[in-house]
Scaffold this motif. Structure first.
Motif, short mmCIF file in Angstrom:
data_model
loop_
_atom_site.label_atom_id
_atom_site.label_comp_id
_atom_site.label_asym_id
_atom_site.label_seq_id
_atom_site.Cartn_x
_atom_site.Cartn_y
_atom_site.Cartn_z
N LEU A 118 -1.34 10.60 2.05
CA LEU A 118 -1.60 10.48 0.61
C LEU A 118 -1.19 9.11 0.09
N TYR A 119 -1.62 8.81 -1.14
CA TYR A 119 -1.28 7.54 -1.77
C TYR A 119 0.24 7.36 -1.84
N GLY A 120 0.68 6.16 -1.59
CA GLY A 120 2.10 5.84 -1.71
C GLY A 120 2.89 6.00 -0.44
N GLU A 121 2.28 6.57 0.60
CA GLU A 121 2.99 6.70 1.87
C GLU A 121 2.97 5.38 2.62
N PRO A 122 3.84 5.21 3.60
CA PRO A 122 3.86 3.96 4.38
C PRO A 122 2.49 3.67 4.98
N VAL A 123 2.12 2.39 5.02
CA VAL A 123 0.79 2.03 5.50
C VAL A 123 0.71 1.99 7.02
N LEU A 147 6.81 -5.34 11.16
CA LEU A 147 5.46 -5.03 11.63
C LEU A 147 4.52 -4.71 10.47
N THR A 148 3.27 -5.10 10.64
CA THR A 148 2.20 -4.77 9.71
C THR A 148 0.98 -4.41 10.55
N VAL A 149 0.12 -3.54 10.05
CA VAL A 149 -1.13 -3.20 10.73
C VAL A 149 -2.29 -3.67 9.87
N THR A 150 -3.25 -4.35 10.49
CA THR A 150 -4.43 -4.86 9.77
C THR A 150 -5.70 -4.38 10.46
N SER A 151 -6.82 -4.65 9.83
CA SER A 151 -8.11 -4.23 10.38
C SER A 151 -8.64 -5.27 11.37
N ASP A 158 -6.92 -14.00 8.42
CA ASP A 158 -7.41 -14.28 7.07
C ASP A 158 -6.34 -13.97 6.02
N ARG A 159 -5.71 -12.82 6.13
CA ARG A 159 -4.68 -12.42 5.16
C ARG A 159 -3.42 -13.28 5.29
N PRO A 312 -1.85 0.50 -0.47
CA PRO A 312 -2.18 1.86 -0.02
C PRO A 312 -3.33 2.45 -0.82
N GLY A 313 -4.29 3.02 -0.11
CA GLY A 313 -5.42 3.67 -0.77
C GLY A 313 -6.63 2.79 -0.91
N THR A 314 -6.48 1.46 -0.70
CA THR A 314 -7.64 0.59 -0.84
C THR A 314 -7.86 -0.28 0.39
N THR A 315 -6.81 -0.92 0.87
CA THR A 315 -7.01 -1.84 2.00
C THR A 315 -6.12 -1.52 3.18
N TRP A 316 -5.52 -0.34 3.21
CA TRP A 316 -4.73 0.02 4.38
C TRP A 316 -5.65 0.35 5.54
#
Length: 446
Positions: A118-123, A147-151, A158-159, A312-316
């Motif tokens: 759900l929204y607000g949870e860790p990405v 750590l971060t996860v990207t697409s 890019d980010r 979260p919810g848009t670009t995760w």
């Protein structure tokens, strides 16, 4: 002064230049007058002309090239990886992994559904984070790793650049360069500073020169560099780290795209005292391009900045995708399949390099999916001859930033050719060289 630029304010001058570009009076690559000349011609303060050019730069209409002046931005598309559309030729220019060597995810799919996120949870999925932290930490000197996860890797780079740079900032890129990196820098309006690549990777003098030009970020491929296949040796990596030590706040981005498929040890530019850094590893080469997922390890500040671009919810990145990747990467059978794929790519490239050498075109296989082939004649001429023989190859000039001459190179993707087709392509390349007026290496002929 060339085309008539008008205006008394920065906004009016910028609008005048924009109109000249939109009407085609100024074409991509055309030089604009030096700031001092433009200010004198229009009878305005030099700062007004500077502000006008800044507006145009921020809008992506022009680029500044240091001593090369200010020029109209080139908006022509950059060549892209992948199969050529609508071609009847045998495509050996794709840069793709072998689809037969990509693990089938069907068995793993049923076990990744789990509870909804759900929204607000860790990405980042907690279990993936634990596994990935071990994977990344093993090759990093800094002690504080986030750590971060990207697409995917391209999304990560890019980010990472976007959180550190603004339009017209200088970024060091390898030359020859990965096509996606060229595209990313051009689209975002950054100023590429080429760093030559030789057989041992990014050169020390090239990196030093780029840093002296004020680059704010560096994108490097430590192993299996695309297109050359070069990998950093221990001495080269140490020398590059020594140069970088005087610039601790320049962002160093390492794109280890081949990671689990590489047969070369990973050697990093990221020293223990580096302040701004990121290591990017995607799963695209071994789990497939459609598995749009990459893990980014970075310093805390870079991680925090990167996280702001992953709302979260848009670009995760989908947790279903994260769980699927983890399920595959922790499956012993899949890991064994990846190891077999690595052996396949390496052995097929070595075998084809030997075939080319036997036909008088000396070639050495590097690391990665492709071969970087040196020719005694312009690659465009050889490519045209190959088209007549039924092959579609990619010429080296597509990867060039201008610091290294690549117009006598072909980049070939040959790992999916059977022995008969590989022999035919090697013979056709030799014939194409002769037809283009080149001489083969007689010593290699058997």
């Amino acid at each position: 002064m060339g085309p008539q630029i008008t205006g008394r304010s920065a906004a009016d001058i910028a609008a005048s230049v924009r109109a000249l570009i939109e009407r085609g009076v100024l074409a991509p690559g055309d030089a604009l007058p030096p700031v001092r000349n433009l200010a004198d011609e229009l009878g305005v303060n030099r700062n007004t002309a500077v502000a006008a050019y800044r507006q145009l730069t921020q809008a992506g209409m022009v680029v500044t090239l240091g001593r090369g002046g200010t020029r109209v931005a080139d908006r022509s598309p950059v060549a892209q990886e992948g199969f050529a559309a609508d071609s009847v030729l045998r495509d050996v220019a794709t840069g793709n992994p072998d689809s037969d060597l990509i693990p089938n995810p069907s068995r793993a799919l049923a076990g990744v559904v789990g509870r909804p996120i759900l929204y607000g949870e860790p990405v980042i999925d907690p279990d993936l984070e634990i596994w990935a932290m071990q994977w990344m930490r093993a090759d990093l000197a800094p002690s504080d790793v986030r750590l971060t996860v990207t697409s995917g890797a391209a999304d990560a780079v890019d980010r990472l650049l976007a959180q550190a740079l603004v339009r017209d900032d200088a970024v060091a890129l390898e030359d020859p360069c990965f096509l996606t990196s060229i595209h990313t820098v051009r689209v975002n309006g950054y100023r590429p500073v080429p760093v030559p690549v030789d057989d041992d990777g990014m050169t020390v003098e090239g990196l030093r020169a780029a840093l002296e030009q004020g680059v704010r970020a560096i994108v490097c491929t430590p192993r299996a560099q695309n297109p050359t296949g070069a990998s950093l040796g221990p001495e080269r990596a140490a020398a590059l780290r020594a140069v970088l030590a005087d610039y601790p706040y320049v962002l160093v981005i390492e794109d280890d795209h081949f990671s689990m498929l590489s047969r070369t040890p990973f050697r990093s530019l990221i020293g223990p005292e580096r302040k701004r850094w990121a290591l990017v590893r995607s799963v695209s080469k071994f789990l497939g391009p459609d598995m749009c997922l990459a893990v980014v390890a970075s310093d805390p500040d870079t991680a925090e900045r990167l996280a702001t671009r992953l709302t979260p919810g848009t670009t995760w990145v989908s947790h279903l995708l994260q769980r699927l990747a983890l399920s595959l990467l922790t499956d012993d059978a899949v890991v064994s399949d990846i190891a077999r794929a690595a052996d396949h790519y390496s052995s097929r490239n070595v075998a084809f390099a030997q075939k080319l050498s036997a036909h008088g075109v000396p070639t050495t296989a590097g690391d990665g999916l492709n071969l970087w082939v040196a020719l005694p004649v312009p690659a465009r001429d050889v490519s045209e001859q190959l088209m007549r023989r039924g092959w579609l190859a990619r010429t080296g000039d597509e990867f060039s930033l201008g610091a290294v001459i690549t117009d006598h190179r072909l980049r070939l993707t040959v790992h999916d050719l059977d022995d008969g087709d590989a022999e035919r392509l090697a013979a056709d390349i030799a014939s194409a060289v002769r037809a283009a007026g080149g001489r083969l290496a007689q010593a290699e002929l058997g």
